[in-house]
Design a protein around this motif. Structure first.
Motif, short mmCIF file in Angstrom:
data_model
loop_
_atom_site.label_atom_id
_atom_site.label_comp_id
_atom_site.label_asym_id
_atom_site.label_seq_id
_atom_site.Cartn_x
_atom_site.Cartn_y
_atom_site.Cartn_z
N MET A 190 0.84 -1.19 0.00
CA MET A 190 0.00 0.00 0.00
C MET A 190 0.87 1.25 0.00
N PHE A 191 0.33 2.32 -0.51
CA PHE A 191 1.01 3.60 -0.49
C PHE A 191 0.15 4.61 0.25
N PHE A 192 0.79 5.46 1.03
CA PHE A 192 0.11 6.53 1.74
C PHE A 192 0.63 7.87 1.23
N HIS A 193 -0.27 8.84 1.16
CA HIS A 193 0.12 10.16 0.66
C HIS A 193 0.14 11.16 1.81
N VAL A 194 1.29 11.80 2.03
CA VAL A 194 1.41 12.89 2.99
C VAL A 194 1.30 14.19 2.20
N GLN A 195 0.41 15.07 2.60
CA GLN A 195 0.16 16.28 1.83
C GLN A 195 1.22 17.34 2.12
N ARG A 196 2.45 16.96 1.78
CA ARG A 196 3.60 17.85 1.85
C ARG A 196 4.46 17.58 0.62
N MET A 197 5.10 18.62 0.09
CA MET A 197 6.03 18.44 -1.01
C MET A 197 7.36 17.93 -0.47
N ILE A 198 8.04 17.07 -1.22
CA ILE A 198 9.29 16.50 -0.72
C ILE A 198 10.40 17.54 -0.68
N ASN A 199 10.26 18.62 -1.44
CA ASN A 199 11.26 19.69 -1.42
C ASN A 199 10.57 21.01 -1.74
N THR A 215 9.20 4.34 -4.58
CA THR A 215 8.22 5.14 -3.86
C THR A 215 8.66 6.60 -3.81
N GLU A 216 9.95 6.83 -3.59
CA GLU A 216 10.44 8.21 -3.61
C GLU A 216 10.21 8.85 -4.97
N GLU A 217 10.36 8.06 -6.03
CA GLU A 217 10.18 8.62 -7.37
C GLU A 217 8.75 9.11 -7.59
N GLN A 232 19.16 7.48 1.91
CA GLN A 232 18.10 6.80 1.18
C GLN A 232 16.98 6.49 2.15
N TYR A 233 15.75 6.80 1.74
CA TYR A 233 14.58 6.64 2.61
C TYR A 233 13.89 5.32 2.32
N THR A 234 13.26 4.75 3.35
CA THR A 234 12.58 3.46 3.20
C THR A 234 11.11 3.63 2.82
N PHE A 235 10.47 4.73 3.26
CA PHE A 235 9.03 4.93 3.06
C PHE A 235 8.26 3.71 3.55
N ASP A 236 8.73 3.12 4.62
CA ASP A 236 8.19 1.89 5.18
C ASP A 236 7.60 2.19 6.55
N LEU A 237 6.28 2.09 6.68
CA LEU A 237 5.63 2.45 7.95
C LEU A 237 5.83 1.41 9.04
N THR A 238 6.17 0.18 8.67
CA THR A 238 6.25 -0.89 9.65
C THR A 238 7.67 -1.25 10.06
N ASP A 279 23.48 6.38 4.60
CA ASP A 279 22.56 6.33 5.74
C ASP A 279 21.16 6.00 5.24
N ALA A 280 20.63 4.84 5.65
CA ALA A 280 19.28 4.43 5.28
C ALA A 280 18.37 4.35 6.50
N SER A 281 18.65 5.14 7.52
CA SER A 281 17.91 5.04 8.78
C SER A 281 16.61 5.83 8.80
N GLU A 282 16.41 6.73 7.84
CA GLU A 282 15.23 7.60 7.88
C GLU A 282 14.08 7.00 7.07
N GLN A 283 12.88 7.11 7.62
CA GLN A 283 11.70 6.61 6.93
C GLN A 283 11.37 7.48 5.72
N ALA A 284 11.41 8.81 5.91
CA ALA A 284 11.06 9.75 4.84
C ALA A 284 11.57 11.13 5.23
N PRO A 285 11.81 12.00 4.26
CA PRO A 285 12.17 13.38 4.60
C PRO A 285 10.98 14.11 5.18
N GLU A 286 11.24 15.18 5.91
CA GLU A 286 10.14 15.93 6.53
C GLU A 286 9.27 16.61 5.49
#
Length: 320
Positions: free
Chosen positions: A1-10, A66-68, A236-242, A264-271
């Motif tokens: 599944m994919f979830f959408h956060v209503q923020r721009m990545i940059n 997913t980042e793409e 590199q982000y995982t975009f993995d909620l679990t 560094d692959a420790s972050e789920q996603a950028p702010e």
């Protein structure tokens, strides 16, 4: 599944409209080596992945794919911002883009000699799934051989070619809106080059006698240098909620870019940054809503938010 956060990545920096720059950016969106291609290629490779023992590689493909999706959103929105300027544009009085629509002039005459006329004819001053020459995006661009070393090598070539083209587009325009997005994508392409290079190294492939290309000093672009100084090329982000992604087993150690950074692959996603909706364009009849329809939209939105609050509680505002 994919979830959408209503923020721009940059952040997309504000500047004057520039339809010609918008058309150049279409190559980075819908061209053979653009963001729509990378998004679809990596997601198809992830969906079709075989071999449970290779899960870290599948997770890496899925995270980058997913980042793409967010890159497609970013570059498409940037194209829309670059086109949004005719008429009623409140910019510099001397800017020629202020002329359409002024003093009774034809509102969309700018479409006849600036950029891609289809941005105005069929796109309502918005991005299109085409390249800079107006050719439609094609699913035949997607490469998915099923062979992991081949797919990774092809992906490294794809990121290298995409970064090369974005460096060229950067040199074509001084528009701050365009360059803010181009610079971000140049750095993230480098991060993805690092990811695929590291994956190939783990398979014993000696990729670095030729790739990556271009062998450029991207820090010569000031917007790029700022992001490189933040180490964005080595994340590199995982975009993995679990928390089940194993991509970090590959994306680790010293960067293949030989810039002294550690992967560094420790972050789920950028702010990310706040996402805003562009104003209406009356000359395009977009969105073409009358007061009665606007009232219905507002009422529907209030009902939907009430349902969300009832299920999950009030959603707290997110700081920017």
């Amino acid at each position: 599944m994919f979830f959408h956060v209503q923020r721009m990545i940059n952040e997309i920096v504000s500047d004057e409209p520039d339809p010609a720059a918008a058309n150049a950016l279409q190559e980075g969106l819908g061209g053979q080596f653009g963001e729509m291609r990378t998004m679809m290629q990596y997601l198809f490779q992830a969906m079709n992945f075989r071999g449970p023992d290779g899960k870290p590689y599948r997770d890496l493909l899925q995270g980058i794919g997913t980042e793409e999706i967010s890159h497609v959103e970013l570059i498409g929105t940037t194209i829309s911002r670059l086109l949004d300027g005719s008429p009623q544009y409140q910019g510099k009085p001397t800017d020629p883009l202020d002329k359409p629509g002024a003093g009774g002039a034809t509102p969309l005459s700018i479409a006849l000699d600036e950029g891609n006329i289809h941005h105005y004819l069929v796109g309502a001053q918005g991005a299109l799934p085409v390249d800079a020459a107006g050719n439609p995006w094609s699913g035949s661009y997607v490469y998915n051989s099923g062979n992991l070393p081949l797919d990774l090598l092809y992906n490294l070539m794809l990121e290298s070619t995409g970064r090369l083209q974005k460096c060229r587009i950067y040199e074509m325009t001084a528009n701050a809106t365009a360059r803010s997005t181009i610079a971000y994508l140049i750095v993230r392409d480098q991060a993805h080059e690092n990811a695929y290079a590291k994956a190939l190294e783990s398979l014993g492939v000696k990729w670095n006698t030729l790739l990556p290309i271009p062998k450029t000093d991207a820090a010569s672009f000031p917007e790029v240098k700022r992001l490189l100084d933040l180490g964005l090329q080595s994340k590199q982000y995982t975009f993995d909620l679990t928390g089940q992604s194993e991509a970090g087993k590959i994306f680790q150690g010293m960067s293949p870019s030989n810039d002294g950074t550690t992967l560094d692959a420790s972050e789920q996603a950028p702010e990310g940054v706040p996402s805003t909706i562009a104003p209406e364009r009356r000359e395009e009849f977009a969105p073409g809503l009358d007061p009665e329809l606007l009232e219905l939209i507002q009422a529907t939105a209030e009902m939907e938010m009430a349902d969300v609050d009832a299920l999950f509680g009030p959603v707290p505002p997110r700081s920017s």
